[in-house]
Scaffold this active site. Structure first.
Site, PDB file in Angstrom:
ATOM      1  N   ASP A 172       0.855  -1.193   0.000  1.00  8.22           N
ATOM      2  CA  ASP A 172       0.000   0.000   0.000  1.00  8.22           C
ATOM      3  C   ASP A 172       0.889   1.240   0.000  1.00  8.22           C
ATOM      4  O   ASP A 172       1.994   1.211   0.547  1.00  8.22           O
ATOM      5  CB  ASP A 172      -0.867   0.042   1.270  1.00  8.22           C
ATOM      6  CG  ASP A 172      -2.045  -0.927   1.208  1.00  8.22           C
ATOM      7  OD1 ASP A 172      -2.259  -1.551   0.162  1.00  8.22           O
ATOM      8  OD2 ASP A 172      -2.745  -1.051   2.239  1.00  8.22           O
ATOM      9  N   GLN A 191      -0.548   6.896  -6.484  1.00  9.77           N
ATOM     10  CA  GLN A 191      -1.651   7.806  -6.123  1.00  9.77           C
ATOM     11  C   GLN A 191      -1.806   8.914  -7.154  1.00  9.77           C
ATOM     12  O   GLN A 191      -0.854   9.661  -7.424  1.00  9.77           O
ATOM     13  CB  GLN A 191      -1.359   8.421  -4.742  1.00  9.77           C
ATOM     14  CG  GLN A 191      -1.301   7.393  -3.623  1.00  9.77           C
ATOM     15  CD  GLN A 191      -0.513   7.887  -2.416  1.00  9.77           C
ATOM     16  OE1 GLN A 191       0.493   8.566  -2.562  1.00  9.77           O
ATOM     17  NE2 GLN A 191      -0.957   7.523  -1.219  1.00  9.77           N
ATOM     18  N   ARG A 216      -1.434  -0.813  -8.294  1.00  7.23           N
ATOM     19  CA  ARG A 216      -2.824  -0.422  -8.010  1.00  7.23           C
ATOM     20  C   ARG A 216      -2.853   1.094  -8.159  1.00  7.23           C
ATOM     21  O   ARG A 216      -2.054   1.788  -7.529  1.00  7.23           O
ATOM     22  CB  ARG A 216      -3.212  -0.792  -6.582  1.00  7.23           C
ATOM     23  CG  ARG A 216      -4.579  -0.226  -6.164  1.00  7.23           C
ATOM     24  CD  ARG A 216      -4.821  -0.337  -4.663  1.00  7.23           C
ATOM     25  NE  ARG A 216      -4.808  -1.704  -4.214  1.00  7.23           N
ATOM     26  CZ  ARG A 216      -4.397  -2.069  -2.989  1.00  7.23           C
ATOM     27  NH1 ARG A 216      -3.964  -1.167  -2.124  1.00  7.23           N
ATOM     28  NH2 ARG A 216      -4.407  -3.328  -2.631  1.00  7.23           N
TER      29      ARG A 216
HETATM   30  P1  FDA Z   1     -14.236   9.312  -4.503  1.00 10.87           P
HETATM   31  O1  FDA Z   1     -13.611   9.585  -3.190  1.00 10.87           O
HETATM   32  O2  FDA Z   1     -14.523  10.473  -5.392  1.00 10.87           O
HETATM   33  O3  FDA Z   1     -15.525   8.469  -4.251  1.00 10.87           O
HETATM   34  C1  FDA Z   1     -16.423   8.150  -5.272  1.00 10.87           C
HETATM   35  C2  FDA Z   1     -17.721   7.695  -4.645  1.00 10.87           C
HETATM   36  O4  FDA Z   1     -17.504   6.455  -3.975  1.00 10.87           O
HETATM   37  C3  FDA Z   1     -18.234   8.624  -3.541  1.00 10.87           C
HETATM   38  O5  FDA Z   1     -19.042   9.617  -4.074  1.00 10.87           O
HETATM   39  C4  FDA Z   1     -18.976   7.691  -2.620  1.00 10.87           C
HETATM   40  O6  FDA Z   1     -20.260   7.442  -3.148  1.00 10.87           O
HETATM   41  C5  FDA Z   1     -18.213   6.415  -2.747  1.00 10.87           C
HETATM   42  N1  FDA Z   1     -17.237   6.234  -1.653  1.00 10.87           N
HETATM   43  C6  FDA Z   1     -15.900   6.386  -1.737  1.00 10.87           C
HETATM   44  N2  FDA Z   1     -15.317   6.066  -0.550  1.00 10.87           N
HETATM   45  C7  FDA Z   1     -16.328   5.705   0.281  1.00 10.87           C
HETATM   46  C8  FDA Z   1     -16.389   5.236   1.616  1.00 10.87           C
HETATM   47  N3  FDA Z   1     -15.280   5.062   2.339  1.00 10.87           N
HETATM   48  N4  FDA Z   1     -17.599   4.946   2.146  1.00 10.87           N
HETATM   49  C9  FDA Z   1     -18.701   5.060   1.406  1.00 10.87           C
HETATM   50  N5  FDA Z   1     -18.711   5.475   0.126  1.00 10.87           N
HETATM   51  C10 FDA Z   1     -17.552   5.801  -0.420  1.00 10.87           C
HETATM   52  N6  FDA Z   1      -5.279   5.178  -0.834  1.00 10.87           N
HETATM   53  C11 FDA Z   1      -3.969   5.386  -0.559  1.00 10.87           C
HETATM   54  O7  FDA Z   1      -3.571   6.532  -0.367  1.00 10.87           O
HETATM   55  N7  FDA Z   1      -3.111   4.325  -0.489  1.00 10.87           N
HETATM   56  C12 FDA Z   1      -3.506   3.046  -0.730  1.00 10.87           C
HETATM   57  O8  FDA Z   1      -2.679   2.134  -0.673  1.00 10.87           O
HETATM   58  C13 FDA Z   1      -4.872   2.825  -1.035  1.00 10.87           C
HETATM   59  N8  FDA Z   1      -5.345   1.557  -1.284  1.00 10.87           N
HETATM   60  C14 FDA Z   1      -6.625   1.385  -1.761  1.00 10.87           C
HETATM   61  C15 FDA Z   1      -7.071   0.131  -2.153  1.00 10.87           C
HETATM   62  C16 FDA Z   1      -8.309  -0.022  -2.777  1.00 10.87           C
HETATM   63  C17 FDA Z   1      -8.740  -1.367  -3.248  1.00 10.87           C
HETATM   64  C18 FDA Z   1      -9.151   1.116  -2.949  1.00 10.87           C
HETATM   65  C19 FDA Z   1     -10.463   0.999  -3.633  1.00 10.87           C
HETATM   66  C20 FDA Z   1      -8.745   2.354  -2.470  1.00 10.87           C
HETATM   67  C21 FDA Z   1      -7.496   2.501  -1.873  1.00 10.87           C
HETATM   68  N9  FDA Z   1      -7.072   3.742  -1.394  1.00 10.87           N
HETATM   69  C22 FDA Z   1      -5.742   3.921  -1.075  1.00 10.87           C
HETATM   70  C23 FDA Z   1      -8.052   4.830  -1.176  1.00 10.87           C
HETATM   71  C24 FDA Z   1      -8.168   5.743  -2.375  1.00 10.87           C
HETATM   72  O9  FDA Z   1      -6.988   6.489  -2.518  1.00 10.87           O
HETATM   73  C25 FDA Z   1      -9.354   6.719  -2.239  1.00 10.87           C
HETATM   74  O10 FDA Z   1      -9.178   7.530  -1.131  1.00 10.87           O
HETATM   75  C26 FDA Z   1     -10.709   6.045  -2.099  1.00 10.87           C
HETATM   76  O11 FDA Z   1     -10.790   4.927  -2.947  1.00 10.87           O
HETATM   77  C27 FDA Z   1     -11.815   7.011  -2.488  1.00 10.87           C
HETATM   78  O12 FDA Z   1     -11.614   7.443  -3.817  1.00 10.87           O
HETATM   79  P2  FDA Z   1     -12.560   7.012  -5.036  1.00 10.87           P
HETATM   80  O13 FDA Z   1     -11.684   6.759  -6.212  1.00 10.87           O
HETATM   81  O14 FDA Z   1     -13.422   5.891  -4.649  1.00 10.87           O
HETATM   82  O15 FDA Z   1     -13.359   8.329  -5.397  1.00 10.87           O
END
Ligand code: FDA
Length: 313
Positions: free
Chosen positions: A133, A163, A189
């Site tokens: 991560d 990221q 990822r």
């Molecule tokens: P965004 O934040 O714009 O969310 C899109 C939509 O998804 C929101 O409008 C909401 O509906 C829904 N949503 C998102 N998060 C939610 C939550 N927690 N609860 C409910 N609904 C939610 N980051 C990092 O810095 N280092 C890492 O190693 C990782 N590893 C990682 C693994 C995996 C499998 C995922 C999916 C994510 C990560 N992340 C991460 C976190 C990532 O950087 C990011 O903060 C979150 O995925 C939220 O970003 P989105 O791309 O989902 O978009």
């Protein structure tokens, strides 16, 4: 009017997120249980099997980060080794994710490397894979260095997270291209990034981050790098579908990834289209710290706590 309502919402969410660490753990668990498989390895196995039965792969993560002494690092390593042994014995279709700061990255890089090396070696012995991560910006250089070292010894068995909010990420991809040496394909990822970073090094606006995410995804595809497209953002998922079509990417070149409990409807829609899906399954006794930290980073999640109090299931 809508903007005023949203501002109020953001403020209330921030207040709740800041107060949450002082709430009784039982209350916080009401929210957390939706996003965390449970407190024990048995909970992680149960959730992984349920996801596997839906055709979804997993990546299991033992909760914890930023330790303060190296005895903890050794204990964490031993726990990861036993997790791998258990999950392999249970034939879970999934791999492993870990945070280097949980193994002392910020205390002693060499000791951290040797612990993670042991974990990757065990996963490799089972022909499996460990994802490193990406943590906050104080860790990025160190984690890239760690990944380089491990990749050269265990190509195909270790990957990194990058990221999209960091301005440096495109340059990081370019500087690691020397590792891409068929058949040892690099495996990243790609996520937006969850930590609060200064404006000087990180994009802040949603649209800018999304644009960079798609530019990076295109770059990765064009270089034949395997990508875990980690997002719950429908707009990005649709744009990724388009890019996959345009560049004629094959199913073995990418997968989608989501966090356990987040946007299950979108997840199912992606699975129905026959794209490979992997869910990040966090578990462990550090669930309280993890939940409250995540909430402080993303106060909008507080809305989900309130919902979980009132909406059954
Ligand atoms: P965004 O934040 O714009 O969310 C899109 C939509 O998804 C929101 O409008 C909401 O509906 C829904 N949503 C998102 N998060 C939610 C939550 N927690 N609860 C409910 N609904 C939610 N980051 C990092 O810095 N280092 C890492 O190693 C990782 N590893 C990682 C693994 C995996 C499998 C995922 C999916 C994510 C990560 N992340 C991460 C976190 C990532 O950087 C990011 O903060 C979150 O995925 C939220 O970003 P989105 O791309 O989902 O978009």
């Amino acid at each position: 009017m809508r903007e005023r309502f949203l501002n109020h919402n953001v403020m209330i969410n921030k207040i709740i997120a800041n107060l949450l660490p002082y709430f009784p753990p039982r209350f916080v668990w009401l929210f957390s249980k939706k996003y965390i498989a449970g407190k024990t390895i048995d909970d992680a196995i149960k959730v992984s099997k349920e996801l596997n039965a839906q055709g979804i792969l997993t990546t299991v993560d033992l909760l914890g980060e930023f330790i303060t002494n190296l005895n903890q690092a050794n204990a964490n390593k031993l726990e990861y080794l036993s997790i791998i042994n258990r999950l392999e014995a249970e034939e879970i279709k999934g791999n492993y994710s870990l945070k280097p700061s949980f193994f002392g990255l910020l205390i002693d890089e060499e000791i951290c490397y040797s612990h993670i090396r042991d974990i990757v070696a065990l996963a490799a012995k089972s022909n499996n894979f460990v994802r490193i991560d990406m943590e906050d910006s104080s860790c990025v250089d160190k984690e890239i260095k760690l990944f380089r070292r491990l990749f050269s010894e265990f190509p195909g068995h270790v990957g990194l997270v990058i990221q999209a909010y960091l301005k440096r990420t495109h340059q990081d991809i370019m500087s690691m291209l020397d590792l891409q040496n068929h058949p040892s394909v690099i495996n990243y990822r790609l996520c937006k990034g969850i930590y609060i970073e200064p404006k000087a090094i990180a994009l802040k606006k949603h649209d800018e981050i999304n644009k960079n995410y798609l530019d990076l995804l295109k770059t990765l595809f064009e270089h034949g790098i395997y990508v875990g497209i980690a997002t719950h953002d429908k707009q990005l998922v649709n744009a990724a579908f388009k890019l996959i079509d345009e560049l004629n990417m094959q199913p073995h070149q990418y997968e989608f990834q989501m966090l356990y409990g987040v946007t299950p409807e979108l997840r199912e829609a992606i699975v129905r289209k026959n794209h490979r899906m992997r869910v990040y399954v966090p578990f462990g006794k550090d669930w309280f710290g993890y939940s409250t930290r995540r909430l402080k980073e993303n106060p909008n999640m507080a809305t989900h706590i309130i919902k979980s109090l009132f909406v059954r299931g």
